[in-house]
Design a protein around this motif. Structure first.
Motif, PDB file in Angstrom:
ATOM      1  N   MET A  71      67.096  16.515  53.485  1.00 54.63           N
ATOM      2  CA  MET A  71      67.199  15.162  54.360  1.00 54.63           C
ATOM      3  C   MET A  71      66.181  14.897  55.402  1.00 54.63           C
ATOM      4  O   MET A  71      65.384  14.020  55.425  1.00 54.63           O
ATOM      5  CB  MET A  71      68.462  15.004  54.722  1.00 54.63           C
ATOM      6  CG  MET A  71      69.639  14.922  53.647  1.00 54.63           C
ATOM      7  SD  MET A  71      71.144  14.135  54.422  1.00 54.63           S
ATOM      8  CE  MET A  71      72.310  14.359  53.087  1.00 54.63           C
ATOM      9  N   LYS A  72      65.938  16.052  56.321  1.00 57.89           N
ATOM     10  CA  LYS A  72      65.150  15.993  57.540  1.00 57.89           C
ATOM     11  C   LYS A  72      63.673  15.602  57.030  1.00 57.89           C
ATOM     12  O   LYS A  72      62.849  14.960  57.326  1.00 57.89           O
ATOM     13  CB  LYS A  72      65.219  16.793  58.253  1.00 57.89           C
ATOM     14  CG  LYS A  72      66.520  16.891  59.249  1.00 57.89           C
ATOM     15  CD  LYS A  72      66.781  18.011  60.217  1.00 57.89           C
ATOM     16  CE  LYS A  72      67.867  17.654  61.139  1.00 57.89           C
ATOM     17  NZ  LYS A  72      67.874  18.767  62.206  1.00 57.89           N
TER      18      LYS A  72
ATOM     19  N   GLY B  90      76.330  27.096  53.476  1.00 61.99           N
ATOM     20  CA  GLY B  90      77.117  25.713  53.659  1.00 61.99           C
ATOM     21  C   GLY B  90      76.291  24.652  53.224  1.00 61.99           C
ATOM     22  O   GLY B  90      75.902  24.248  52.233  1.00 61.99           O
ATOM     23  N   ASN B  91      75.826  23.731  54.135  1.00 62.16           N
ATOM     24  CA  ASN B  91      75.162  22.453  53.996  1.00 62.16           C
ATOM     25  C   ASN B  91      73.679  22.443  54.652  1.00 62.16           C
ATOM     26  O   ASN B  91      73.134  21.313  54.793  1.00 62.16           O
ATOM     27  CB  ASN B  91      75.899  21.200  54.603  1.00 62.16           C
ATOM     28  CG  ASN B  91      77.501  20.969  53.962  1.00 62.16           C
ATOM     29  OD1 ASN B  91      78.259  21.129  54.881  1.00 62.16           O
ATOM     30  ND2 ASN B  91      77.553  21.195  52.635  1.00 62.16           N
ATOM     31  N   ASN B  92      73.332  23.718  54.953  1.00 60.69           N
ATOM     32  CA  ASN B  92      72.165  23.783  55.527  1.00 60.69           C
ATOM     33  C   ASN B  92      70.863  23.314  54.825  1.00 60.69           C
ATOM     34  O   ASN B  92      69.726  22.731  55.396  1.00 60.69           O
ATOM     35  CB  ASN B  92      71.679  24.995  56.283  1.00 60.69           C
ATOM     36  CG  ASN B  92      72.809  25.450  57.352  1.00 60.69           C
ATOM     37  OD1 ASN B  92      73.368  24.631  57.903  1.00 60.69           O
ATOM     38  ND2 ASN B  92      72.991  26.733  57.721  1.00 60.69           N
ATOM     39  N   LYS B  93      70.774  23.682  53.643  1.00 59.84           N
ATOM     40  CA  LYS B  93      69.697  23.393  52.615  1.00 59.84           C
ATOM     41  C   LYS B  93      69.691  21.814  52.547  1.00 59.84           C
ATOM     42  O   LYS B  93      68.634  21.174  52.500  1.00 59.84           O
ATOM     43  CB  LYS B  93      69.863  24.080  51.383  1.00 59.84           C
ATOM     44  CG  LYS B  93      69.893  25.422  51.394  1.00 59.84           C
ATOM     45  CD  LYS B  93      69.897  26.070  49.989  1.00 59.84           C
ATOM     46  CE  LYS B  93      69.288  27.524  50.050  1.00 59.84           C
ATOM     47  NZ  LYS B  93      69.212  28.106  48.555  1.00 59.84           N
TER      48      LYS B  93
ATOM     49  N   LEU C 158      83.833  16.708  57.982  1.00 64.76           N
ATOM     50  CA  LEU C 158      83.694  17.963  58.006  1.00 64.76           C
ATOM     51  C   LEU C 158      82.406  18.131  57.318  1.00 64.76           C
ATOM     52  O   LEU C 158      82.206  18.081  56.183  1.00 64.76           O
ATOM     53  CB  LEU C 158      84.820  18.636  57.350  1.00 64.76           C
ATOM     54  CG  LEU C 158      84.629  20.354  57.251  1.00 64.76           C
ATOM     55  CD1 LEU C 158      84.837  20.930  58.512  1.00 64.76           C
ATOM     56  CD2 LEU C 158      85.792  20.807  56.204  1.00 64.76           C
ATOM     57  N   HIS C 159      81.670  19.194  57.975  1.00 64.79           N
ATOM     58  CA  HIS C 159      80.347  19.693  57.184  1.00 64.79           C
ATOM     59  C   HIS C 159      80.386  21.143  57.747  1.00 64.79           C
ATOM     60  O   HIS C 159      80.937  21.654  58.583  1.00 64.79           O
ATOM     61  CB  HIS C 159      79.055  18.947  57.630  1.00 64.79           C
ATOM     62  CG  HIS C 159      78.427  19.135  58.749  1.00 64.79           C
ATOM     63  ND1 HIS C 159      77.624  20.013  58.940  1.00 64.79           N
ATOM     64  CD2 HIS C 159      78.905  18.634  60.069  1.00 64.79           C
ATOM     65  CE1 HIS C 159      76.928  19.779  60.252  1.00 64.79           C
ATOM     66  NE2 HIS C 159      77.640  19.212  60.969  1.00 64.79           N
TER      67      HIS C 159
ATOM     68  N   PRO D 177      69.042  12.326  59.580  1.00 63.84           N
ATOM     69  CA  PRO D 177      69.500  11.545  58.400  1.00 63.84           C
ATOM     70  C   PRO D 177      70.928  12.270  57.863  1.00 63.84           C
ATOM     71  O   PRO D 177      71.511  11.360  57.268  1.00 63.84           O
ATOM     72  CB  PRO D 177      68.359  11.713  57.835  1.00 63.84           C
ATOM     73  CG  PRO D 177      67.622  13.059  58.419  1.00 63.84           C
ATOM     74  CD  PRO D 177      68.002  13.012  59.804  1.00 63.84           C
ATOM     75  N   HIS D 178      71.105  13.521  58.200  1.00 62.71           N
ATOM     76  CA  HIS D 178      72.316  13.903  57.490  1.00 62.71           C
ATOM     77  C   HIS D 178      73.649  13.392  58.273  1.00 62.71           C
ATOM     78  O   HIS D 178      74.535  12.851  57.243  1.00 62.71           O
ATOM     79  CB  HIS D 178      72.383  15.512  57.549  1.00 62.71           C
ATOM     80  CG  HIS D 178      72.183  16.172  58.899  1.00 62.71           C
ATOM     81  ND1 HIS D 178      71.092  15.920  59.711  1.00 62.71           N
ATOM     82  CD2 HIS D 178      72.983  16.703  59.892  1.00 62.71           C
ATOM     83  CE1 HIS D 178      71.332  16.336  60.864  1.00 62.71           C
ATOM     84  NE2 HIS D 178      72.533  16.811  61.012  1.00 62.71           N
TER      85      HIS D 178
END
Length: 210
Positions: A58-59, A50-53, A93-94, A79-80
């Motif tokens: 970002m963190k 998904g968007n976990n990477k 949506l993420h 930050p995300h």
């Protein structure tokens, strides 16, 4: 006459592969397409993670930047969320691996979800760590138990109730500041002091709310 035999294991493997692709690719892409068609955008879905990477990246980048003395900590702490809200709008949506997560920050939508009078927004089952941390608090409970706790919270945080707390809060702060007068030139453990302040305020106001 030639007979062709296909092992059952082949069909089991094929079924597992199809289900995997459906759950981890086809279904997320369908959800993303449907929401995009309704005007809900967001970072594109990435296969499996998904968007976990992106969130982790970002963190890490945010932690390398000095924050300084400021109350505006949201861009560094989350930050995300900060970046995607600015890019895609208040509602977007993420993806947490293959789980779609709709982020909303419009007050009316938040109010509708929290009210949940039609039971259309079931609460996500928390992890074992969150359950141990908050146990049966308003955040997790549902049904009649939620109604009872919500009524108690409404009474406490009603405008008039908060106004009645002001004298107790002022008196508690004055007590803390008076104590600090004898600490000039010394270091003060602020976290501990404010924890005591919170306890003092609660002890002075709790008796007013059965």
């Amino acid at each position: 006459m030639l007979e062709i035999l296909v092992p059952c294991s082949f069909f089991l493997i094929l079924k597992a592969v199809i289900k995997f692709l459906y759950d981890y690719l086809w279904l997320p892409l369908c959800i993303q397409h449907i929401l995009n068609s309704q005007g809900i955008k967001g970072p594109p879905f990435r296969f499996i993670h998904g968007n976990n990477k992106e969130v982790v990246k970002m963190k890490r980048e945010a932690l390398t930047k000095p924050m300084g003395l400021t109350h505006d900590i949201f861009p560094q702490v989350q930050p995300h969320l900060y970046s995607w809200t600015n890019r895609y709008g208040k509602n977007y949506l993420h993806w947490n691996d293959v789980r779609a997560q709709l982020v909303i920050s419009e007050p009316e939508l938040v109010k509708q979800v929290l009210k949940n009078s039609e039971k259309a927004y079931p609460k996500q089952k928390p992890s074992i760590y969150v359950s141990k941390l908050v146990e049966n608090e308003l955040l997790l409970v549902e049904g009649e138990k939620w109604v009872r706790q919500r009524k108690l919270a409404d009474n406490v945080f009603h405008g008039e109730s908060l106004k009645n707390m002001i004298p107790a809060v002022i008196a508690s702060v004055e007590t803390m500041l008076e104590k600090w007068k004898g600490q000039e030139g010394k270091e003060i453990e602020v976290f501990g002091e404010f924890r005591l302040l919170t306890s003092l305020v609660i002890s002075r106001t709790a008796c007013n709310y059965p």
